[in-house]
Design a protein around this motif. Structure first.
Motif: not given
Lengths: 482, 95, 482
Positions: A284-289
């Motif tokens: 998810d975005d949080a992980y990638i961010d």
């Protein structure tokens, strides 16, 4: 006819995880055969894979480093074929939905020119074991320690046009993965391996020629030779009226040739299908961010900083940023001595020269960045002159002292800056060489400049190299003009 | 789709199965009748249907990167057909 | 003793009516007396069983017994058992001693259950009659001419014959439910992911699921509570708490709606089986259950979809049996190819070879979309059918198999006839649902099971209905005369 080569590379990078991609066995290099092959790696009945979080993290970091789209849902698939180094009879890999999508890598050619090479995708997969061909009663021995080591396979677009570009690309990838800390990049131990797809076409032609895949290229040196060899082979073949056949060729470094691997090629039908033992990997975005926030400074950013903040030349910045180890060594040296240009000169000059001569990597340098920085500091504050500095460097290399200061002290290399002391030496030299003094004084003023060198040399020799050369010059001129 | 003996030989080779030549016709017949059963699928339009690899809509769990497996070579090689110096032996591999 | 259920045995042990050692000896004696005719065991582990029984008695004496401590059971020979041959019914693994235990085996060991040995099964769980075992067919205790069903035929027959009070089984397309039905015992296939697959030799990974087999629903509830649960070693294991299946057994059935899929009661269902089911439906109505007709329109596609997906996965899962690291190896292989082909050709029986070839074919180049992809699309349609039905009803009820146990040798020469046996069970595996077989009566002296199917993770509901039904019926208490 003018020919153009078209080259794409598949680079396999072993990721620097502690444990394997799907098992808890160690990935350390060089263990006893099969001592690091657990039940999962051996493909014993009933065992199951569980994905290593670090392998995923490292793949995503690579993706961010090549400005790629990260696969939000990547899938593991099985590539089925029988080979003794492949214990399960299939390799777990990714095909339809890789973890890293299209991206781009910048390369720098030897002449300093820059180009962008597109990345088609990069995917996670497991490494195979090794076949050892020493004779065991006519049998081959299989060591599965390497089986299951995580690999990131980085597939480029066919964007390279020469072997030199391929080498530059490989160097960029090497720099990137070592900067990111996702691989040790050690080609000798197989941490980076490369297959090259090579074809040729008449210059100006749009459509691609038939390509051959060259496998087993395991050093920067070999890749250039192997590709050049293959380009020549294909051109010769076509010019002789032949036709390139799509095939896999093996590069033999000992014989410096590629040869056909038709035996392995025959009836290849890998029957890919989604691995039912593994589920889709959702990111998810949080992980990638989060991972984006953890990214270290990458070669491109580092180069820019070296040029803009430190005032280095583009050439110097390219060289110093070419590997993480080099850049870190330089940065540390610079921090200690406080002079980026001097630090750059020493790292690229004396240090690199000696390392090359001894065949060492910068990580193996006997002289640490702290030591070199301490040495340069003493040049800047005029404690020693350049000549003495080289002596100190050599002594540090040989381990004769712990710091530059120790060696300067022990060898009495401290520069003499006392006017009276230098004048005494000059007087002595002039007294010992009256003929030369007379010649000097008789010469035309515009010829004297050259002649002063003789006296400088004599004074430096007499002072055992410790006299400050600028002061010697200045005082000599005064005295000789007399 | 009917499979002939050549098809059976090809598939048996891909799967590395030695099939006695006296049995290939029997296998061809069996596989043909199984495929006929399977071919009932072709009567359904599935163009708009996502393939389903897995019964639950679960996603992959990740494992911490820890070495948890000690060297168990002796135990794991106990049932190996041919081993020397810790290596599994196979007939010579020619590349 | 041997007529007691698991629950009654637990009470007897707790009250000191008998010891685990006495119980174990009684079952071992029965196996020695009767299993030569039935052939339900591949391996009987007498010595380790007695040791485990004594350890269980000691544990009880120390006040550390759990409900299941000291109760004997048998494991299907697909579960790896450390130090004990794990053959999977195949010549390929006739010499394979597992170096580790399956998670299910470990969990039951930890409860202090006593393993009597390993039960016979269709080779690699591929079969519906137990005739494909390398160790010979199992006889149905109710009628020596009849098959026990498959692939967990040994487990079902051993329980029916009172050679063990309980056993583990696995179900990929009906392999717990169909033999349970044919042998008149109770068997539950849990939701996919409910029970760990670690150490359970894979047939078709996305369909395989282990589960309990015993005489009653209450016994199955007890066993499932011990077998189920999240396993970090299995990526497909579900992280979800395990309910106390036993505590839900006594809920009243009033207000419950059960669907009757019309496709399960149409042509092809033997009339005598249909009659037994009608009687069961009336019993359940008397307990307050409301029945409703529903439709699973794609039912006829379950067989084709399954017979692509399962063989495809199997063709890959069984590639590891290559004669290199474990298992059967041919004599004097000429070369690598010969090693692979003869080891596998000799080690696998005809049905396993057929399925490997079908799976290989379905995955091969040019056929993948028409077979594998298509089958997976149909798998989704079938799943959607079930989920739609569960919007209307709480559970589904239907037959387990179209007929009662058929005669040995009557179908094993025609694979397609054999595959059609699985029409009512395959869809449940494709959709990953829990399903169970509950003894519902007899037709011409052979047992008939009814199948209960629930939404994902509704095992407790299935067990509740089955238990309430068993409180008012005695089909599950009937014992065959040996």
């Amino acid at each position: 006819m003018q020919w153009e080569a078209v080259i794409g590379l598949e680079v396999h990078v072993q990721l620097a995880t502690q444990s394997k991609i799907f098992s808890g066995a160690s990935t350390a290099f060089g263990a006893e055969p099969n001592s690091q092959a657990c039940a999962v790696d051996l493909g014993l009945p009933g065992v199951l894979p569980v994905l290593n979080e670090k392998a995923v993290e490292m793949a995503v970091k690579f993706g961010l480093g090549v400005k790629a789209e990260i696969g939000r849902r990547s899938i593991f698939e099985r590539k089925n074929y029988f080979y003794p180094d492949l214990p399960k009879g299939y390799q777990t890999t990714q095909m339809d939905a890789p973890i890293v999508g299209p991206g781009v890598v910048d390369i720098v050619l030897e002449d300093g020119a820059e180009r962008s090479i597109r990345i088609h995708h990069a995917h996670l997969e497991e490494d195979a074991g090794k076949s050892l061909h020493e004779d065991f009663q006519g049998m081959t021995g299989i060591d599965l320690n390497r089986a299951g080591t995580p690999l990131l396979e980085i597939v480029s677009e066919p964007d390279m046009r020469s072997a030199k570009e391929a080498v530059a690309y490989l160097k960029s990838i090497h720099a990137l993965v070592t900067y990111l800390g996702i691989s040790d990049g050690n080609m000798a131990e197989g941490s980076m391996r490369c297959d090259a797809n090579v074809s040729v076409r008449p210059k100006g032609q749009e459509t691609l020629g038939t390509r051959c895949e060259i496998k087993n290229i395991n050093s920067f040196r070999f890749i250039e030779r192997a590709i050049n060899h293959e380009i020549e082979r294909q051109i010769e073949l076509i010019e002789d009226g032949g036709r390139v056949v799509q095939e896999t060729r093996l590069y033999d470094a000992d014989l410096d040739e590629t040869r056909s691997m038709r035996s392995k090629e025959e009836a290849n039908d890998y029957r890919y299908f989604p691995c039912p033992d593994l589920l889709p990997v959702d990111l998810d975005d949080a992980y990638i961010d989060y991972l984006r926030s953890q990214m270290p400074e990458l070669p491109e950013e580092k180069k820019a900083r070296f040029v803009e903040e430190l005032g280095l030349s583009v050439y110097d910045a390219n060289v110093l940023a070419s590997s993480r180890a080099m850049a870190e060594y330089f940065d540390r040296t610079r921090e200690i001595c406080g002079d980026a240009k001097q630090a750059a000169n020493w790292v690229m000059g004396e240090l690199t020269g000696r390392l090359n001569k001894e065949g060492l990597e910068i990580q193996q340098s006997p002289v640490a960045a702290e030591q070199l920085g301490g040495l340069i500091k003493r040049i800047i504050d005029n404690t020693i002159n350049g000549k003495a500095a080289k002596q100190v460097f050599a002594a540090l290399w040989d381990g004769e002292g712990h710091t530059a200061d120790d060696i300067i002290e022990a060898k009495g290399l401290k520069q003499v800056t006392d006017t009276g002391a230098i004048e005494r030496v000059i007087d002595e030299v002039m007294a010992n060489n009256p003929a030369q003094v007379e010649q000097y004084r008789a010469a035309e003023p515009d010829k004297r400049g050259k002649m002063v060198g003789f006296f400088v040399g004599q004074v430096m020799k007499a002072s055992k190299g410790t006299a400050n050369p600028q002061m010697v010059n200045q005082l000599l001129k005064q005295k000789l003009e007399g | 789709m009917a499979l002939n003996q050549d098809d059976v030989a090809k598939v048996a080779h891909l799967a590395r199965l030695a099939i006695d030549s006296s049995n290939t016709q029997a296998y061809a017949d069996d596989l043909t009748s199984i495929l006929a059963l399977v071919d009932q699928m072709q009567t359904v339009d599935t163009q708009q249907v996502d393939p389903m690899s897995h019964p639950l809509d679960a996603t992959q769990r990740l494992r911490p990167d820890e070495v948890t497996e000690a060297d168990q070579r002796n135990l794991l090689q106990q049932g190996a057909p041919a081993v020397e110096q810790g290596l599994f032996l196979v007939p010579k591999v020619i590349e | 003793m041997i007529d007691l259920t698991l629950t009654q045995l637990a009470d007897g042990l707790a009250q000191g009516d008998f010891t685990s050692r006495e119980l174990t000896d009684a079952y071992l004696a029965r196996i020695a007396e009767h299993d030569a005719q039935i052939n339900s065991f591949i391996t009987v582990t007498e010595d380790s069983a007695r040791q485990a029984a004594e350890a269980a008695d000691a544990r009880r004496a120390a006040g550390q017994a759990s409900l299941l401590t000291g109760i004997p059971l048998a494991h299907k020979d697909i579960f790896c058992t450390q130090g004990v041959r794990t053959s999977c019914g195949s010549k390929m693994l006739d010499n394979f001693v597992a170096p580790y235990s399956a998670t299910v085996v470990e969990k039951l060991d930890q409860e202090g259950m006593v393993s009597l040995g390993k039960t016979n099964m269709d080779e690699f769980a591929m079969g519906s009659s137990n005739e494909s075992s390398f160790y010979g067919p199992v006889r149905n205790p109710w009628d020596a001419q009849a098959v026990p069903g498959g692939s967990s035929g040994g487990s079902a027959a051993a329980i029916a014959a009172r050679l063990t009070p309980a056993a583990t089984g696995t179900d990929t397309g009906g392999s717990i439910r169909q033999p349970a039905s044919f042998c008149g015992i109770t068997g539950l296939k849990p939701t996919y992911g409910r029970v760990s697959r670690w150490g359970m030799i894979a047939y078709a990974s996305s369909l395989d699921q282990g589960g309990p087999m015993a005489r009653t629903a209450e016994d199955c509830a007890l066993l499932l509570s011990a077998m189920a649960g999240f396993d970090p070693k299995d990526s497909t294991s579900i992280q979800r708490g395990v309910p106390d299946y036993r505590s839900a057994l006594d809920s009243p059935l009033s207000g419950l709606t059960i669907g009757l899929p019309k496709e399960y009661f149409g042509d092809g269902l033997d009339a005598s089986v249909a009659d037994v089911l009608q009687a069961a439906i009336r019993e359940l109505e008397a307990l307050g259950v409301t029945f409703k007709d529903v439709s699973l329109p794609n039912t006829r596609l379950a067989i084709p979809s399954y017979y692509v997906i399962a063989p495809a996965e199997a063709s890959s899962n069984l590639s590891r049996f290559d004669g290199v690291r474990f298992g059967h190896r041919c004599e004097n292989p000429q070369d690598l190819e010969d090693l692979y082909k003869r080891s596998r050709g000799e080690g696998f029986g005809a049905e396993v070879k057929r399925r490997i070839m079908i799976g290989t074919y379905a995955l091969s180049e040019g056929f993948y979309d028409a077979y594998y992809r298509k089958a997976q699309q149909i798998r989704r349609l079938l799943t959607q059918d079930f989920l739609a039905a569960f919007n209307e009803v709480d559970l589904l009820l239907g037959p387990v198999a179209p007929t009662t146990a058929f005669n040995l040798g009557s179908k094993n020469n025609d694979p397609v006839q054999m595959y059609l046996e699985d029409i009512y069970t395959l869809g449940i595996n494709l959709a990953g649902l829990p399903g169970m077989s509950v003894p519902a009566g007899f037709a011409a002296g052979r047992p008939v099971g009814m199948q209960l199917i629930g939404p994902h993770f509704e095992e407790a509901r299935l067990l509740n209905v089955a238990h309430q039904y068993q409180r008012v019926t005695d089909h599950h208490q009937q014992a065959p005369a040996l």
